[in-house]
Each structure stands twice: as structure tokens, then as C-alpha cells.
Enzyme design. Sequence first.
Site, short mmCIF file in Angstrom:
data_model
loop_
_atom_site.label_atom_id
_atom_site.label_comp_id
_atom_site.label_asym_id
_atom_site.label_seq_id
_atom_site.Cartn_x
_atom_site.Cartn_y
_atom_site.Cartn_z
N TYR A 1 -54.07 14.91 11.08
CA TYR A 1 -52.99 14.17 11.75
C TYR A 1 -52.07 15.14 12.49
O TYR A 1 -51.71 14.92 13.66
CB TYR A 1 -52.21 13.37 10.70
CG TYR A 1 -51.13 12.48 11.26
CD1 TYR A 1 -51.43 11.20 11.74
CD2 TYR A 1 -49.80 12.89 11.27
CE1 TYR A 1 -50.43 10.37 12.24
CE2 TYR A 1 -48.79 12.06 11.77
CZ TYR A 1 -49.12 10.80 12.25
OH TYR A 1 -48.12 9.99 12.75
N SER B 1 -45.20 12.42 17.05
CA SER B 1 -44.76 12.44 15.65
C SER B 1 -43.85 13.64 15.43
O SER B 1 -43.87 14.59 16.23
CB SER B 1 -45.99 12.54 14.74
OG SER B 1 -45.62 12.81 13.40
P1 NAP Z 1 -49.35 1.16 11.35
O1 NAP Z 1 -48.50 0.01 10.96
O2 NAP Z 1 -50.38 1.68 10.42
O3 NAP Z 1 -49.99 0.84 12.77
C1 NAP Z 1 -51.09 1.54 13.28
C2 NAP Z 1 -51.67 0.74 14.43
O4 NAP Z 1 -52.83 1.40 14.94
C3 NAP Z 1 -52.13 -0.65 13.97
O5 NAP Z 1 -51.91 -1.59 15.00
C4 NAP Z 1 -53.61 -0.43 13.78
O6 NAP Z 1 -54.38 -1.59 13.84
C5 NAP Z 1 -53.89 0.47 14.96
N1 NAP Z 1 -55.21 1.06 14.83
C6 NAP Z 1 -55.70 1.79 13.82
N2 NAP Z 1 -56.99 2.10 14.05
C7 NAP Z 1 -57.32 1.53 15.25
C8 NAP Z 1 -58.49 1.47 16.04
N3 NAP Z 1 -59.62 2.08 15.66
N4 NAP Z 1 -58.47 0.81 17.22
C9 NAP Z 1 -57.35 0.18 17.63
N5 NAP Z 1 -56.19 0.19 16.91
C10 NAP Z 1 -56.19 0.86 15.75
O7 NAP Z 1 -48.41 2.40 11.60
P2 NAP Z 1 -47.25 2.69 12.63
O8 NAP Z 1 -46.28 3.53 11.92
O9 NAP Z 1 -46.79 1.47 13.32
O10 NAP Z 1 -48.04 3.66 13.64
C11 NAP Z 1 -47.99 3.53 15.04
C12 NAP Z 1 -47.99 4.90 15.67
O11 NAP Z 1 -46.79 5.59 15.29
C13 NAP Z 1 -49.15 5.80 15.23
O12 NAP Z 1 -49.63 6.53 16.33
C14 NAP Z 1 -48.48 6.71 14.21
O13 NAP Z 1 -49.16 7.94 14.09
C15 NAP Z 1 -47.12 6.87 14.83
N6 NAP Z 1 -46.08 7.37 13.95
C16 NAP Z 1 -45.63 6.63 12.90
C17 NAP Z 1 -44.61 7.15 12.11
C18 NAP Z 1 -44.03 6.40 10.93
O14 NAP Z 1 -43.18 6.95 10.23
N7 NAP Z 1 -44.42 5.17 10.69
C19 NAP Z 1 -44.06 8.40 12.38
C20 NAP Z 1 -44.55 9.12 13.46
C21 NAP Z 1 -45.56 8.59 14.24
P3 NAP Z 1 -54.81 -2.36 12.47
O15 NAP Z 1 -53.59 -3.10 12.03
O16 NAP Z 1 -55.93 -3.23 12.90
O17 NAP Z 1 -55.21 -1.30 11.49
#
Ligand code: NAP
Length: 242
Positions: free
Chosen positions: A147, A134
Site C-alpha cells: 500500500y 494517502s
Molecule cells: P473503502 O470504503 O474500502 O472503499 C474502497 C473503494 O474501492 C470501494 O468502493 C471498493 O469497492 C473499491 N474497490 C476495491 N477494489 C476494487 C476493484 N477491483 N475495482 C473497482 N473498485 C474497487 O475505503 P475508503 O477509505 O473509502 O478508500 C477510498 C480511497 O481512499 C482508497 O484509494 C484508499 O486507499 C484511500 N485512503 C483512505 C484512507 C482512510 O483513512 N480511509 C486514508 C488514505 C487514503 P467495493 O465496495 O466493491 O469493495
Amino acid sequence: MNPFSLAGRRALVTGANTGIGQAIAWAMGRAGAEVVCAARGDCSETMAGLPNGRAVTLDLSDPLSASDLFKGEGIDILVNNAGTIHREDAIDVASDDWDRVIDLNLKSVYFTTQAFARERIAHGLGGAVVNIASLLSFQGGIRVPAYTASKHAVAGVTKALANEWAAKGLNVNAIAPGYIVTNNTAALRADADRSQSILDRIPAGRWGKADDIGEAAVFLSSPAAHYIHGVVLPVDGGWLAR
Ligand code: NAP
């Protein structure tokens, strides 16, 4: 040979049902990989966009739940994407919420990667790990202390594992996404002032799309990146350069 191709490779992506994980799964499929979509819920939407692949149920609330996942599966690319965020004033954060974030974002990343590496190293095989870090691997953020702690640690673990495993043919790297339109940032985008102030600081002049991260993950998993170890690659529209 196209050095950016993943033909003949098998990739497992955690949290592949939505958001960044889904985009990575699709990008890897387009690059020729067979993709294993790992999610705790329904992965059918992602599967529908893949030429081949399969889904596995993986709830990483228990950080050791992937311990046996890789045995005999021939998976040579691991993307640790699943993650969560807890937004609250630092003064109020409770121990349970801290643990939930650290267990998923850090401890499950470490032990899933350890299980993957044990399988690859036991058979004298290389592979690639891409961790999703991140901007908060570099910056402090606001109202997300657990986080930030977890994502700083993901950057550290990425480097630590790269040092131990580079000579064994394992590439361990990370991507630091900028502000990407997914569920993770829904609360930020719902706050018009906050959303605009973020946009104003992004040199590229737009929020990121999940696809922006997918293509970077393909690159770091591909032969083109074979001499890249331990980097945390920002894909952020220039945010950190500003
Ligand atoms: P997201 O749409 O909220 O996706 C999060 C994913 O993690 C979903 O598939 C969720 O599954 C899964 N997850 C949550 N708890 C879990 C568990 N206990 N076991 C297995 N899977 C689990 O958000 P995203 O932005 O795509 O996030 C993906 C990654 O990118 C994360 O590591 C996040 O920190 C990182 N990130 C995102 C951003 C951003 O701006 N969006 C920026 C920097 C980093 P469910 O759908 O079942 O909840």
C-alpha cells in the site's frame, strides 16, 4: 460566476459506492456536477443522494478496464478513488497480494487517467484529475508495504502527469486523506489501543470524515484550482504538520 461551482461539469468517481468515493460523489453533486458513479457493485445508495447522474459498472481488478470508458461521454472530471489495502507483516507478504494492491492502487490509476486524458486531449479539451493518495504517500506506515509503495507512486505519477498535461488544460492533482472513518480503516478502529494512539496524534482531535475529503475534491476540480498542478494536498487534521 462562482469559481467553486461544478455546474455544467460531468464527473466520474471510481469506487463511488461507499466511503470516500461516495462522499466525493455527493459533494460534487451538491456543487452542481452531473456524477457518474463507477463501482464494481451496487451504487444505488450513492445514486439516491444525487440530484442527477448515473451508475456504471467498473471492476478495476483489470487495470485496463476503463480503456474505452470515456469515449464520447463528455466526462471532464476524473476522481481515481478506488483502492485497497493489505495488512500483513512485511516479512510474510506474498507476490499475489503485492500485485493485487499495486494493480488497483497504481496501475489502474495510471491507465484510467491515460484513457481519460486521451479523450480530452484528442478533442482539445481540458479537465481535472483528482487522485486519492494517502499519508502513506509521505510516510512508511506499519504492516502495509505494498500500500505504501502504491501510494508513494500515486504521488509521483500525479506530478509526472501534471508536468506533461498542465499546458493542455488538464489539472492533475491528488488528495492525501488522513485517518478517515471508512471500511479501509475498520481494522485499525477495532484495535482500541491503536485507534487511541492515532487519535492522540491528530492535532484536530478527531478522526476524519469522508465528507472532509469530498469538499477538497470539489475544490481541486473547480475553476478556483485552475492554476494548481501536481500537488498532493493533505486533508489530515494536521497529522503531517505534527
Ligand atoms: P473503502 O470504503 O474500502 O472503499 C474502497 C473503494 O474501492 C470501494 O468502493 C471498493 O469497492 C473499491 N474497490 C476495491 N477494489 C476494487 C476493484 N477491483 N475495482 C473497482 N473498485 C474497487 O475505503 P475508503 O477509505 O473509502 O478508500 C477510498 C480511497 O481512499 C482508497 O484509494 C484508499 O486507499 C484511500 N485512503 C483512505 C484512507 C482512510 O483513512 N480511509 C486514508 C488514505 C487514503 P467495493 O465496495 O466493491 O469493495
